[in-house]
Design a protein around this motif. Sequence first.
Motif, PDB file in Angstrom:
ATOM      1  N   VAL A  24       0.861  -1.184   0.000  1.00 31.09           N
ATOM      2  CA  VAL A  24       0.000   0.000   0.000  1.00 31.09           C
ATOM      3  C   VAL A  24       0.895   1.230   0.000  1.00 31.09           C
ATOM      4  O   VAL A  24       1.783   1.349   0.846  1.00 31.09           O
ATOM      5  CB  VAL A  24      -0.933   0.037   1.231  1.00 31.09           C
ATOM      6  CG1 VAL A  24      -1.833   1.271   1.182  1.00 31.09           C
ATOM      7  CG2 VAL A  24      -1.763  -1.241   1.313  1.00 31.09           C
ATOM      8  N   VAL A  25       0.674   2.118  -0.963  1.00 29.68           N
ATOM      9  CA  VAL A  25       1.434   3.372  -1.054  1.00 29.68           C
ATOM     10  C   VAL A  25       0.455   4.520  -0.879  1.00 29.68           C
ATOM     11  O   VAL A  25      -0.574   4.573  -1.559  1.00 29.68           O
ATOM     12  CB  VAL A  25       2.148   3.504  -2.411  1.00 29.68           C
ATOM     13  CG1 VAL A  25       2.969   4.791  -2.455  1.00 29.68           C
ATOM     14  CG2 VAL A  25       3.043   2.299  -2.677  1.00 29.68           C
ATOM     15  N   SER A  26       0.765   5.424   0.040  1.00 27.29           N
ATOM     16  CA  SER A  26      -0.103   6.594   0.234  1.00 27.29           C
ATOM     17  C   SER A  26       0.723   7.871   0.243  1.00 27.29           C
ATOM     18  O   SER A  26       1.917   7.853   0.551  1.00 27.29           O
ATOM     19  CB  SER A  26      -0.897   6.480   1.544  1.00 27.29           C
ATOM     20  OG  SER A  26      -0.025   6.458   2.665  1.00 27.29           O
ATOM     21  N   ASN A  27       0.087   8.955  -0.127  1.00 29.72           N
ATOM     22  CA  ASN A  27       0.667  10.277   0.068  1.00 29.72           C
ATOM     23  C   ASN A  27       0.265  10.703   1.473  1.00 29.72           C
ATOM     24  O   ASN A  27      -0.884  11.060   1.717  1.00 29.72           O
ATOM     25  CB  ASN A  27       0.137  11.253  -0.979  1.00 29.72           C
ATOM     26  CG  ASN A  27       0.751  12.629  -0.871  1.00 29.72           C
ATOM     27  OD1 ASN A  27       0.797  13.235   0.202  1.00 29.72           O
ATOM     28  ND2 ASN A  27       1.236  13.155  -1.985  1.00 29.72           N
ATOM     29  N   TRP A  28       1.219  10.631   2.412  1.00 31.31           N
ATOM     30  CA  TRP A  28       0.839  10.816   3.815  1.00 31.31           C
ATOM     31  C   TRP A  28       0.490  12.258   4.140  1.00 31.31           C
ATOM     32  O   TRP A  28      -0.164  12.526   5.150  1.00 31.31           O
ATOM     33  CB  TRP A  28       1.934  10.303   4.741  1.00 31.31           C
ATOM     34  CG  TRP A  28       3.309  10.903   4.611  1.00 31.31           C
ATOM     35  CD1 TRP A  28       4.341  10.452   3.867  1.00 31.31           C
ATOM     36  CD2 TRP A  28       3.795  12.069   5.291  1.00 31.31           C
ATOM     37  NE1 TRP A  28       5.453  11.250   4.020  1.00 31.31           N
ATOM     38  CE2 TRP A  28       5.147  12.256   4.899  1.00 31.31           C
ATOM     39  CE3 TRP A  28       3.242  12.974   6.199  1.00 31.31           C
ATOM     40  CZ2 TRP A  28       5.933  13.304   5.374  1.00 31.31           C
ATOM     41  CZ3 TRP A  28       4.028  14.013   6.670  1.00 31.31           C
ATOM     42  CH2 TRP A  28       5.345  14.176   6.267  1.00 31.31           C
ATOM     43  N   ARG A  29       0.891  13.191   3.320  1.00 27.68           N
ATOM     44  CA  ARG A  29       0.508  14.597   3.564  1.00 27.68           C
ATOM     45  C   ARG A  29      -0.948  14.854   3.177  1.00 27.68           C
ATOM     46  O   ARG A  29      -1.644  15.643   3.816  1.00 27.68           O
ATOM     47  CB  ARG A  29       1.433  15.532   2.786  1.00 27.68           C
ATOM     48  CG  ARG A  29       2.891  15.454   3.248  1.00 27.68           C
ATOM     49  CD  ARG A  29       3.762  16.467   2.527  1.00 27.68           C
ATOM     50  NE  ARG A  29       5.160  16.333   2.913  1.00 27.68           N
ATOM     51  CZ  ARG A  29       5.702  16.878   3.995  1.00 27.68           C
ATOM     52  NH1 ARG A  29       4.945  17.595   4.804  1.00 27.68           N
ATOM     53  NH2 ARG A  29       6.982  16.714   4.278  1.00 27.68           N
ATOM     54  N   GLY A  43       7.505   2.268   5.828  1.00 25.85           N
ATOM     55  CA  GLY A  43       8.542   3.285   5.676  1.00 25.85           C
ATOM     56  C   GLY A  43       8.024   4.526   4.982  1.00 25.85           C
ATOM     57  O   GLY A  43       7.060   4.472   4.211  1.00 25.85           O
ATOM     58  N   LEU A  44       8.662   5.658   5.247  1.00 30.21           N
ATOM     59  CA  LEU A  44       8.248   6.903   4.609  1.00 30.21           C
ATOM     60  C   LEU A  44       9.436   7.793   4.318  1.00 30.21           C
ATOM     61  O   LEU A  44      10.444   7.785   5.024  1.00 30.21           O
ATOM     62  CB  LEU A  44       7.238   7.661   5.475  1.00 30.21           C
ATOM     63  CG  LEU A  44       7.705   8.197   6.827  1.00 30.21           C
ATOM     64  CD1 LEU A  44       7.023   9.519   7.133  1.00 30.21           C
ATOM     65  CD2 LEU A  44       7.374   7.215   7.941  1.00 30.21           C
ATOM     66  N   ASP A  45       9.282   8.539   3.216  1.00 33.33           N
ATOM     67  CA  ASP A  45      10.194   9.633   2.926  1.00 33.33           C
ATOM     68  C   ASP A  45       9.388  10.916   3.046  1.00 33.33           C
ATOM     69  O   ASP A  45       8.414  10.961   3.793  1.00 33.33           O
ATOM     70  CB  ASP A  45      10.868   9.453   1.560  1.00 33.33           C
ATOM     71  CG  ASP A  45       9.890   9.527   0.385  1.00 33.33           C
ATOM     72  OD1 ASP A  45       8.674   9.732   0.617  1.00 33.33           O
ATOM     73  OD2 ASP A  45      10.334   9.390  -0.764  1.00 33.33           O
ATOM     74  N   ASN A  46       9.756  11.944   2.341  1.00 30.05           N
ATOM     75  CA  ASN A  46       9.103  13.241   2.548  1.00 30.05           C
ATOM     76  C   ASN A  46       7.708  13.327   1.936  1.00 30.05           C
ATOM     77  O   ASN A  46       7.005  14.301   2.161  1.00 30.05           O
ATOM     78  CB  ASN A  46       9.974  14.362   1.975  1.00 30.05           C
ATOM     79  CG  ASN A  46       9.755  15.678   2.683  1.00 30.05           C
ATOM     80  OD1 ASN A  46       9.720  15.727   3.907  1.00 30.05           O
ATOM     81  ND2 ASN A  46       9.595  16.745   1.920  1.00 30.05           N
ATOM     82  N   GLU A  47       7.320  12.313   1.170  1.00 29.16           N
ATOM     83  CA  GLU A  47       6.026  12.387   0.496  1.00 29.16           C
ATOM     84  C   GLU A  47       5.200  11.118   0.651  1.00 29.16           C
ATOM     85  O   GLU A  47       4.001  11.180   0.887  1.00 29.16           O
ATOM     86  CB  GLU A  47       6.240  12.665  -0.998  1.00 29.16           C
ATOM     87  CG  GLU A  47       4.961  12.771  -1.810  1.00 29.16           C
ATOM     88  CD  GLU A  47       5.248  13.025  -3.286  1.00 29.16           C
ATOM     89  OE1 GLU A  47       4.327  12.861  -4.099  1.00 29.16           O
ATOM     90  OE2 GLU A  47       6.386  13.381  -3.626  1.00 29.16           O
ATOM     91  N   GLU A  48       5.830   9.965   0.520  1.00 32.29           N
ATOM     92  CA  GLU A  48       5.088   8.715   0.449  1.00 32.29           C
ATOM     93  C   GLU A  48       5.306   7.838   1.680  1.00 32.29           C
ATOM     94  O   GLU A  48       6.401   7.772   2.228  1.00 32.29           O
ATOM     95  CB  GLU A  48       5.489   7.924  -0.798  1.00 32.29           C
ATOM     96  CG  GLU A  48       5.022   8.569  -2.079  1.00 32.29           C
ATOM     97  CD  GLU A  48       5.349   7.734  -3.294  1.00 32.29           C
ATOM     98  OE1 GLU A  48       4.621   7.857  -4.290  1.00 32.29           O
ATOM     99  OE2 GLU A  48       6.346   6.962  -3.263  1.00 32.29           O
ATOM    100  N   LEU A  49       4.231   7.166   2.060  1.00 32.42           N
ATOM    101  CA  LEU A  49       4.258   6.159   3.118  1.00 32.42           C
ATOM    102  C   LEU A  49       3.933   4.820   2.464  1.00 32.42           C
ATOM    103  O   LEU A  49       2.912   4.693   1.776  1.00 32.42           O
ATOM    104  CB  LEU A  49       3.224   6.493   4.190  1.00 32.42           C
ATOM    105  CG  LEU A  49       2.883   5.405   5.209  1.00 32.42           C
ATOM    106  CD1 LEU A  49       4.101   5.055   6.052  1.00 32.42           C
ATOM    107  CD2 LEU A  49       1.725   5.841   6.097  1.00 32.42           C
ATOM    108  N   VAL A  50       4.790   3.837   2.669  1.00 36.23           N
ATOM    109  CA  VAL A  50       4.624   2.538   2.022  1.00 36.23           C
ATOM    110  C   VAL A  50       4.569   1.439   3.082  1.00 36.23           C
ATOM    111  O   VAL A  50       5.423   1.375   3.966  1.00 36.23           O
ATOM    112  CB  VAL A  50       5.773   2.246   1.038  1.00 36.23           C
ATOM    113  CG1 VAL A  50       5.588   0.876   0.386  1.00 36.23           C
ATOM    114  CG2 VAL A  50       5.852   3.335  -0.033  1.00 36.23           C
TER     115      VAL A  50
END
Length: 743
Positions: free
Chosen positions: A397-402, A629-636
């Motif tokens: 599952v990939v989301s834009n956490w913002r 895991g997450l970077d500055n945009e995506e949560l996977v």
Amino acid sequence: MGVFGIYLDGKVKSRFEGQKWALPALVYSRPLELFPGQKLSYQQMLRELQMLNYRKVGDPTRPGEYSAANNRIEVHRRPFNFADGPEEARPIALTFEGQRLKKMQNAENGRELGYARMDPVLLDRLNVEKREDRLLVRLEQVPPLLITALLTVEDKDFYQHDGVSPLAILRALVVNIKAGRTVQGGSTLTQQLAKNFFLTQDRSIWRKIQEAYMAVIIDFRYSKDEILEAYLNEVYLGQNGSQGVYGFGLASYFYFGLPLGELTADQVALMVALVKGPSFYDPWRNPERAKERRDLVLRLLANEGHIDRDTYEQASDAALQPIERGRMGYGRTPAFMGLLREELRERFGAEFLSQSGIKIFSSLDPIAQHAAEQAVQEEVKRLKANTRRDDLEAAMVVSNWRKGEVSALVGGADPSFAGFNRALAARRQIGSLIKPAVYAAALANGYTLASPIKDEPITLRSNGGQVWKPNNYDRKFRGQVMLIDALAKSLNVPTVNLGMSIGLDKVVDNLKRLGVQQPIQAYPSLMLGTLELTPYEVNQMYLTLANQGLYQPLTSIRAIQDEQGELIYQHAPTATQVMEPEAGYLALYGMTKVVANGTAAHLAARFPNRVMAGKTGTTNDLRDTWYAGLDNEELVTSWIGRDNNGVTGLTGSSGALRVYSRYLDERGVDSLELTVPPGIDQVNFAVQDGVPADPRCEQTRLLPAEAARLSGVRDCYQQSPIQQGTFEQPVSDWLRDIFNFAR
């Protein structure tokens, strides 16, 4: 006959003046937003254009065309009616550098641009009824050449006759005798429309009489343009599985993957050729027969002067080149479409999709979806070979956490399989993925990142007399560890001690705040992840952590338009602060150390100089392997396991983490930039006992902390020489420190 005519007239009026067709709901991806500095590579942009079926040419001058060379792409973006309004066609020049879009310009005048967006990808059509499928087109959207070709071949006197043309019947007879085969038909377009709308396909005289009678009525009641538009949307042009392809609007996508307005002369001719017999002239099964019929249409157009000689020769020489059969969108993203359907049902009810012609603008990102599918397929293949377990399954599952939007969803090791959707339906124990929630609860209840946590053997006894002795993965005990190290190294025993010290009720409460909706049993083993969640539910929980305690429900829907293009739904993000932002920030900071030097250090080595946060998870006997895991945009969220709950032989680090790493290979990494809440300061904590201390006196670690909750810094006079560590220091340093203290 007069009474029968009144009856037929009523049928005609009912169909023409009511809802002619039950149109499917169209589902679109997100529109790709373009701006300088965006995380978007040259290859990813090319893939987006391919999914949109843009044509590569030397000099793009028409909508739907592009050129590409040397990290530069010129694209003539199509016009599109976006959810927030229509936009005209637009020429854009894009320059790329590595994983970034470096510069954007107007391709015509070279003026730099700050923002643009591509038209979205048509993903699917939902609720196809009566075994028919179509995309409605208005007459003004149809290329003039297609109308000309259709009338030339099928009904030359369309604008002159009254629905039935005896002259056309005679002319068709002469042409067919000269050709030695059937080249033209005698039925008018109006007769064909009457047959398709109201009658069966039998060849009886009675059916032909009804057909002619209804054609006259239709021609009397409605304008030629209304009749022509209805025909263009009603004519049968092919078969896609169990659904018929009706109308030129859908047929254009079915055969070429293009909007009707972008068809070339040879493609237009094939569309018209198919009217005579879509099965007989099927370009996939009968390419030679289809080309012969297409070339006949082109020859008729040339003979009538509708196309010039150069156009005729170029079009006749062109290969058919239909797209891969069924590549319009069906089955491309079955897992995501399952989520979309479920959300539509929950938000609007089971009957919502019965509406005709709605447009659904989803949050799916085709670039992220492609990267997720590739990562799952390639990594699962490698892991199957390594473990010799051919039944390994996966979900992502990939989301834009913002924004709280789902960008991609993969439901199994075969992403194209439309069966069991593990991302939404497979509840499995989450193992150590629960630990950030436990540590966040502790940080909200007086603990700091430096708080010492016991790492000693512990025995817990249930009310029923059962004994539980948790152990660390490496079977070692360290006596005492800092809270941040226990999180980074995913130590079990300190986590249990921490959870028991703050109380199971607080852990359960925090899990619910983070978004866990199912009942939670408050057993000590909860701290080590006996809670069962789906990958989607895990992503929702971590979304709140990523936003530092701000909860917003995940969504797959951005906006919905009705058949007339009016906006009937617009997603309005709602967020609730469910945890102190300071505690949320500190937990997230601790998760960055999981990547920097903890159980996810593989990522730090693979992507140096990048900040990421995450957590590995492994369940008992190595049955389930997780990573969030997450970077500055995506949560996977990624998961690997077996449907029979068998042993995988993999940990979170060796299994699910590698799927995420493969995803980042394709997608790229945006270094995480944490927002520091007011009141968080950098504090030196004593390594020995986690108390704020003077770094000149004893060994300390600099960590963020909520300074207002600290009682003060321990100075050097409060320490014994051993506590200060002076015997471990060079004599010169010790003397210098004494001198400094005296001052």
